[in-house]
Design a protein around this motif. Sequence first.
Motif, short mmCIF file in Angstrom:
data_model
loop_
_atom_site.label_atom_id
_atom_site.label_comp_id
_atom_site.label_asym_id
_atom_site.label_seq_id
_atom_site.Cartn_x
_atom_site.Cartn_y
_atom_site.Cartn_z
N LEU A 176 29.10 22.91 20.09
CA LEU A 176 29.71 24.17 19.69
C LEU A 176 31.23 24.10 19.83
O LEU A 176 31.97 24.63 19.00
CB LEU A 176 29.14 25.32 20.54
CG LEU A 176 29.72 26.70 20.26
CD1 LEU A 176 29.45 27.11 18.82
CD2 LEU A 176 29.13 27.72 21.23
N VAL A 191 32.73 22.38 16.83
CA VAL A 191 32.69 23.27 15.66
C VAL A 191 33.80 24.31 15.76
O VAL A 191 34.53 24.56 14.79
CB VAL A 191 31.32 23.95 15.53
CG1 VAL A 191 31.31 24.99 14.42
CG2 VAL A 191 30.23 22.91 15.29
N MET A 192 33.95 24.89 16.93
CA MET A 192 34.98 25.92 17.11
C MET A 192 36.39 25.34 16.97
O MET A 192 37.27 25.96 16.39
CB MET A 192 34.82 26.61 18.47
CG MET A 192 33.53 27.40 18.60
SD MET A 192 33.30 28.63 17.31
CE MET A 192 34.62 29.76 17.67
N ALA A 220 30.31 23.80 10.34
CA ALA A 220 29.74 25.03 10.87
C ALA A 220 28.36 25.30 10.27
O ALA A 220 27.43 25.68 10.99
CB ALA A 220 30.68 26.21 10.59
N GLU A 221 28.23 25.08 8.97
CA GLU A 221 26.93 25.30 8.32
C GLU A 221 25.87 24.33 8.85
O GLU A 221 24.73 24.74 9.10
CB GLU A 221 27.07 25.15 6.81
CG GLU A 221 27.78 26.29 6.14
CD GLU A 221 28.00 26.06 4.66
OE1 GLU A 221 27.49 25.05 4.12
OE2 GLU A 221 28.66 26.90 4.03
N PHE A 267 25.90 22.89 11.76
CA PHE A 267 25.62 23.25 13.15
C PHE A 267 24.65 24.42 13.20
O PHE A 267 23.71 24.42 13.99
CB PHE A 267 26.91 23.60 13.88
CG PHE A 267 26.69 23.99 15.32
CD1 PHE A 267 26.45 23.03 16.28
CD2 PHE A 267 26.70 25.32 15.71
CE1 PHE A 267 26.25 23.38 17.61
CE2 PHE A 267 26.49 25.68 17.03
CZ PHE A 267 26.26 24.71 17.98
N GLU A 268 24.87 25.42 12.34
CA GLU A 268 23.98 26.58 12.30
C GLU A 268 22.56 26.19 11.90
O GLU A 268 21.59 26.76 12.40
CB GLU A 268 24.51 27.62 11.32
CG GLU A 268 25.76 28.31 11.78
CD GLU A 268 26.39 29.17 10.71
OE1 GLU A 268 25.84 29.25 9.59
OE2 GLU A 268 27.44 29.78 10.98
N ALA A 315 35.53 22.02 7.90
CA ALA A 315 35.15 22.94 8.98
C ALA A 315 33.97 23.80 8.56
O ALA A 315 33.06 24.03 9.35
CB ALA A 315 36.33 23.81 9.37
N SER A 326 37.23 22.74 15.13
CA SER A 326 37.47 22.46 13.71
C SER A 326 37.75 23.75 12.95
O SER A 326 38.61 23.78 12.06
CB SER A 326 36.29 21.71 13.09
OG SER A 326 35.15 22.54 13.01
N LEU A 327 37.07 24.83 13.29
CA LEU A 327 37.33 26.11 12.64
C LEU A 327 38.73 26.63 12.99
O LEU A 327 39.42 27.19 12.14
CB LEU A 327 36.26 27.14 13.02
CG LEU A 327 34.87 26.90 12.41
CD1 LEU A 327 33.85 27.84 13.04
CD2 LEU A 327 34.91 27.06 10.92
#
Length: 103
Positions: free
Chosen positions: A67, A70-71, A55-56, A58-59, A51, A73-74
């Motif tokens: 998005l 990513v959310m 996220a990294e 994606f950023e 995750a 998975s987080l």
Amino acid sequence: MSNMSIDQVLAQMRVLRDQASGPAAEAGNGVDFSALLKQSVDQVNEVQQQAGKLAESFEAGQTDASLAEVMVSLQKANVSFQGMVQVRNKLVDAYKDVMNMSI
């Protein structure tokens, strides 16, 4: 909009459910508790690492993930970690109860 569908999310949830019920079924067959616990902690760590990497990337704009993916998975990482913390708390409580037993 998101390219994730409800069917994909439900399929992932079913896979996770099956994975979660798998070790419990094996526990009756003499699986070592410490090995099972270590495996669970390693799985939680792996989910958190994946995750974080997603996220990294994606950023930095290096992935095609949305998005929402990513959310999700987080949140999966967060839920798995919170579950592990609750199991740890129950184990500590059980240890305290055993230690307070009179002989």
